[in-house]
Design a protein around this motif. Structure first.
Motif, short mmCIF file in Angstrom:
data_model
loop_
_atom_site.label_atom_id
_atom_site.label_comp_id
_atom_site.label_asym_id
_atom_site.label_seq_id
_atom_site.Cartn_x
_atom_site.Cartn_y
_atom_site.Cartn_z
N GLY A 36 0.82 -1.21 0.00
CA GLY A 36 0.00 0.00 0.00
C GLY A 36 0.85 1.25 0.00
O GLY A 36 2.06 1.20 0.20
N ALA A 37 0.21 2.36 -0.23
CA ALA A 37 0.90 3.65 -0.24
C ALA A 37 1.13 4.15 1.18
O ALA A 37 0.26 4.00 2.04
N THR A 38 2.30 4.72 1.41
CA THR A 38 2.62 5.38 2.67
C THR A 38 2.64 6.88 2.39
O THR A 38 3.57 7.38 1.76
N SER A 213 7.20 1.05 -11.78
CA SER A 213 5.77 1.31 -11.56
C SER A 213 5.60 2.19 -10.34
O SER A 213 6.32 2.04 -9.35
N PHE A 214 4.61 3.09 -10.41
CA PHE A 214 4.27 3.94 -9.28
C PHE A 214 2.85 3.66 -8.79
O PHE A 214 2.20 4.53 -8.20
N TYR A 215 2.37 2.45 -9.02
CA TYR A 215 1.10 2.01 -8.45
C TYR A 215 1.23 2.01 -6.92
O TYR A 215 2.34 1.88 -6.39
N PRO A 216 0.13 2.17 -6.16
CA PRO A 216 0.25 2.30 -4.70
C PRO A 216 1.00 1.16 -4.01
O PRO A 216 1.57 1.36 -2.93
N ALA A 217 1.04 -0.02 -4.61
CA ALA A 217 1.74 -1.14 -3.98
C ALA A 217 3.26 -0.99 -4.02
O ALA A 217 3.96 -1.66 -3.27
N LEU A 220 7.46 3.72 -4.55
CA LEU A 220 6.97 5.10 -4.62
C LEU A 220 5.62 5.06 -5.31
O LEU A 220 5.38 4.20 -6.18
N THR A 221 4.75 5.98 -4.98
CA THR A 221 3.45 5.98 -5.65
C THR A 221 3.09 7.34 -6.20
O THR A 221 3.45 8.38 -5.65
N MET A 222 2.37 7.29 -7.33
CA MET A 222 1.68 8.45 -7.87
C MET A 222 0.20 8.14 -7.99
O MET A 222 -0.53 8.85 -8.67
N GLY A 223 -0.24 7.07 -7.36
CA GLY A 223 -1.59 6.54 -7.55
C GLY A 223 -1.58 5.57 -8.71
O GLY A 223 -1.72 4.37 -8.54
N GLU A 224 -1.42 6.07 -9.89
CA GLU A 224 -1.06 5.31 -11.08
C GLU A 224 0.20 5.97 -11.63
O GLU A 224 0.54 7.09 -11.27
N PRO A 412 6.38 0.19 4.08
CA PRO A 412 6.76 1.07 5.19
C PRO A 412 5.69 1.34 6.24
O PRO A 412 6.04 1.72 7.36
N SER A 413 4.42 1.16 5.94
CA SER A 413 3.39 1.40 6.95
C SER A 413 3.24 0.24 7.93
O SER A 413 2.46 0.32 8.87
#
Length: 433
Positions: A36-38, A213-217, A220-224, A412-413
């Motif tokens: 998941g995204a932190t 990839s920057f998917y939330p998993a 790093l994330t950008m959402g997509e 990280p969460s």
């Protein structure tokens, strides 16, 4: 910044602080997601600020992220995309470009990859009329080996496309040297492994192209979102063209004449002086990301090292806490590597007095999220059974992964308290079996 805008962003900070307060971990009640995204206050503010500025297309934030990420990953160029899957599609498609002349990939050419992986590593091979050549992986590292790749070499082999499994690098230096010795392209699918190193060098820096990839998993994330990176300026130019509709022009959005001869080109059978902004040299796509995504990516990028540290800590605690437990095969880093782990993978011994399903059901009942090792053996899925492909060797381990393997989270969460609960739950289940 206007007073009104500053006031709005101050309210966003307060909103974040009031709604994202730390909640105590309650064993068996608090969900422990496998990934998941932190996200923190800075991420929240960055997204809202980009929205206030109505930066809804690729712009200054996207260009700034590309520059900073390329520098962080030790590559000359990075091109943002709308997903990691699109990044893989662009990387493979770029190798079919006429600008590569005789080196280009053509329909019917073969690309070596693994059977035990995620579909979007394999799909671009098929989508470009190429033939995937599937090899098996090792249990423990869950990566293939140079020996298996070498055995798969055939007269039409032109490229290798491999992902670093769950953040664990494969023998990428050796495979890159093999590729160079046999005039093969190497694409590193680095989507699960940002921050990992092999022999002290970042993954994603060995291949002709690498993808993220920057998917939330992901790390790093950008959402997509996703990215294609390379040190080869010719390949970078091709990637950019194919990402941006296939156009030949390299002006940024809002620019009109960077090359200073916008109306002086003659290409194809077009009239002399045709507007370069509307000359197309590739059959391309529109796979760009937006400034909203990039604004989030910039604040996430500042935390990458910290994220990698926590992922390594959580993986190490799980590995130490489960060491010596019977009936479970524990993961191992590839020798010479320092993975930035995506997850902690477990394989249930086929001789165990319990099944994978029973262990997974138990963990899920205790709010410990699990995931399969992606698709397991892809050749067994309905999407690929009738697709052209070649298999080299027996896919024994890929089948074991399909039947016996799953993973839990290290992102990280996940706190040390959560890791302790995961360890005690797994140990307790095995002890009672």
């Amino acid at each position: 910044m206007s007073d009104q805008k500053a006031s709005v962003l101050d309210e966003v900070r307060k909103f974040h602080q009031n709604t994202r307060q730390h909640q105590p971990f309650v064993p068996g009640a608090t969900e422990i997601w496998p990934s998941g995204a932190t996200l923190d206050e800075q991420d929240h503010v960055a997204l809202v600020e980009a929205a206030l500025d109505v930066r809804i297309a690729a712009g200054s934030s996207a260009r700034r992220f590309e520059s900073q990420f390329a520098r962080k990953m030790n590559r000359r160029k990075a091109h943002l995309t709308n997903s990691g899957s699109s990044a893989n599609l662009l990387a493979v498609a770029a190798l079919t470009s006429h600008l590569l002349e005789d080196a280009r990939l053509r329909p019917g050419d073969e690309v070596i990859t693994v059977a035990a992986g995620f579909p979007t590593t394999v799909n671009p091979i098929l989508q470009n009329g190429l033939i995937p050549v599937f090899v098996d992986v090792e249990l423990g590292t869950y990566n293939t080996t140079l020996e298996r790749v070498a055995q798969a070499l055939g007269p039409r082999t032109r490229a290798i496309l491999l992902a670093h499994a769950l953040g664990n690098p494969y023998e990428v230096r050796e495979i890159a040297e093999f590729a160079a010795d046999h005039d093969l392209f190497l694409i590193e699918d680095n989507c699960d492994a940002v921050g990992s190193t092999y022999e002290g060098r970042l993954t994603g820096t060995f291949g002709d192209l690498s993808t993220v990839s920057f998917y939330p998993a992901h790390h790093l994330t950008m959402g997509e979102g996703g990215c294609v990176l390379t040190a080869d300026l010719r390949l970078a130019r091709i990637v950019e063209s194919m990402r941006d509709w296939g156009r030949d022009c390299w002006c940024e959005p809002g620019e009109s004449d960077r090359c200073l001869k916008r109306f002086q080109y003659q290409m194809g059978t077009l009239p002399d002086g045709y507007d370069h902004k509307y000359i197309f040299s590739h059959v391309g796509y529109n796979l760009k990301a937006t400034d909203l995504q990039a604004a989030l990516g910039l604040t996430q990028l500042a935390k990458l090292d910290e994220f990698c540290t926590v992922r390594r800590r959580n993986w190490r605690l799980l590995r130490e806490g489960l060491d010596g437990l019977p009936y479970l095969w524990l993961p191992e880093p590839t020798p010479g590597s320092e993975p930035s782990w995506f997850g902690f993978v477990l394989t249930v011994d086929p001789e165990a007095p319990f099944t994978r399903a029973e262990l997974v059901d138990f963990l899920e009942s205790r709010k410990i999220g699990t995931r399969r090792l992606f698709a397991g053996n892809l050749t067994r899925h309905p999407a690929y059974i009738n697709q052209p492909h070649r298999v080299v060797g027996e896919l024994v381990n890929s089948d074991i992964i399909t039947d016996q393997t799953f993973w839990v989270g290290v992102y990280p969460s996940i706190s040390e308290e959560m890791v302790d609960y995961m360890i005690s739950s797994i140990r307790g289940f095995v002890a009672r079996s």
